[in-house]
Scaffold this active site. Sequence first.
Site, PDB file in Angstrom:
ATOM      1  N   ASN A  57      12.214  68.626  39.799  1.00  0.00           N
ATOM      2  CA  ASN A  57      11.176  68.601  38.764  1.00  0.00           C
ATOM      3  C   ASN A  57      11.269  67.299  37.972  1.00  0.00           C
ATOM      4  OD1 ASN A  57       9.114  70.161  37.216  1.00  0.00           O
ATOM      5  ND2 ASN A  57      10.598  70.034  35.552  1.00  0.00           N
ATOM      6  N   ASP A  78       0.788  70.131  29.187  1.00  0.00           N
ATOM      7  CA  ASP A  78       0.125  70.059  27.892  1.00  0.00           C
ATOM      8  C   ASP A  78      -0.668  68.760  27.852  1.00  0.00           C
ATOM      9  OD1 ASP A  78       2.142  68.102  27.214  1.00  0.00           O
ATOM     10  OD2 ASP A  78       3.404  69.703  26.432  1.00  0.00           O
TER      11      ASP A  78
END
Length: 480
Positions: free
Chosen positions: A215, A281
Amino acid sequence: MGTIGTRTARLRVLPRAAATRAATALSALTAVAVAMVGLAAPAHAADPVLRDLATAKGKYYGTALPAGRLTGTHGSVAAAQFGSVTAENEMKWGSVEPTRGSFSWTGADQIMSFAAANGQKVRGHTLVWHSQLPNWLANGTFGNDELRTIMTDHVTTQTARYKGRIDQWDVVNEALNEDGTLRASKFYTQLGESYIADAFRAARAADPAAKLYINDYNTDATGAKSNGLYSLVQRLQAQGVPIDGVGFQTHLIIGQVPATFQANLQRFADLGLDVAITELDIRMTLPATTERLAQQKADFKAVTNACLAVARCKGITVWGFSDAVSWVPDVFPGQGAATPYNENYQPKPAYYGIAEALGWTDDGSGGGGGGGGTTGCAVTYANQSQWNTGFTASVTIKNTGSSPVNGWNLGWTWPSGQSVTSAWNATITQSGAQATAVNLSYNAAIAAGGTVNFGFNGAWSGTNTAPSAFTLNGTACTLG
C-alpha cells in the site's frame, strides 16, 4: 479533529437488505453492541445506502474507523453506510506491540467486534511501516538477524490472531520514495529489499486466506513513484512472493484526479493482482463553496467510476467519512472538507456523487443534497443590536431549491473571534471559529421556497464583522 455537535436523531427508512442486516444484528448482540448500532443514522429518508449499492456492483465501499468512535452518531452512520472498515491506528505496530513481545489488542479487538456485529469486512492496516513504530523498536539497536526475526514474529503474531477474519492486509505500507526508489526505513536500511518479501511470506504462513497488499500514496497516476511500485511488484512476483494486491491511498485535492488513474489501476490488475483504493479523501481550500463542493462531488464520482471500470478493483475505502474527524486540517492548514459527510454528519454533494456512480438516481424527494439540482439556500444575517462586548444577531435561512429540507444544520466561520453565548430556535455549537446551528424538533422542515429563522446572543472584542459564507447541510448558500 472537529467537535461533534449535539443534534436530534431522526429515523430513516432502510432498504430490505439493510433492514434484514439490522434485525439480525440486533437479535444477536449484547447490550454493548446494541448501543454501538442502535442510533438512527442522521440522513434523509430517501438517501441511498452506499454499502448496498457497492455490493450490487460487486465491490465494497468502506471507511477508516477509530475505536473511540464506535458508538453514537459516528458509529451508527459507519454501520449503516459502509461494508468494510479499516482501523485508523489500532492495528499499527506502536498500538499493538508497545513493549517488545507484549501485545495490546483492546482497540483492534473492538474494531473487529464492531465489524462482525454489522456484517462488515475488515482491512488490516498495517503490519510493517516505517512510521508509528514503538519507541523500543524505532530507537533500538539490533543486529540484522535479530531485526528480521522481530519483524517476522510481529507479522506472524498479529496475522495469526485474526486468522480467517481479516479480508485484506496492508502487509507493507509506504515503502517508496517519491522518485520510486525504496525508502530508507529502519527495515530497508538494515535488511535491504528482502524485508518486503519476508513480511509477505510470514503473513501468508499465518493466514493463508487473507489477501496480502502493498500500500502506498502518490501512486495514483502513472509516473516515477507508481513506476517504481510497478517494478517492485514485478520483482516480488518473479521471486514467488505471495502478493495478492496493490493499495492506492488516493489522498487527492479537488480538481486533480489524475487523467491516468484508471489506466494505472488497470496496468497493475493486468499483472494478475487485485487493486483497491484504500484511503480516499479529496481536500479543498477552506471555506467550502458551492463550486468547490460541486467539483469534489465530480471527483468522488470519477474515482468511484475508475474502480468500477477495472474488474479487479475490489473496492474503495474513504479515510474517515465525516469532516468532524478528518485528519486533513491538522496536516494541511487552511484545507479540509475532504470527506463525504460534513461536520454534523449530513451528506455532502460528494456522498451523492459516490451514490450516482454506483447506480443511484435521485428521485427528487429531497435526498439529493445538492447532487440533483433540487436544493439551494440563501442566508440573511443581521446584527440586531450591539453593546460593549456583546451583541444580538438573527439569521434567516431560505430554501431556494425545489424540494423540502428535512432536518438542517447551518455552518459558518467567525471572522473576528466572536462566540455564541445563548441561542433560540436552534442549538448552536462552536469549535474554535467554526459555529454550527442545528434545527430543533419543531422547525426541522423547510418547505421549497420557505424560510426558518433563529437568533442568538454573542460576545465580541475588537470588531464584530459578519460572517461572509454559510453552508446548509454541507451546501454553500448565497447571501440574502
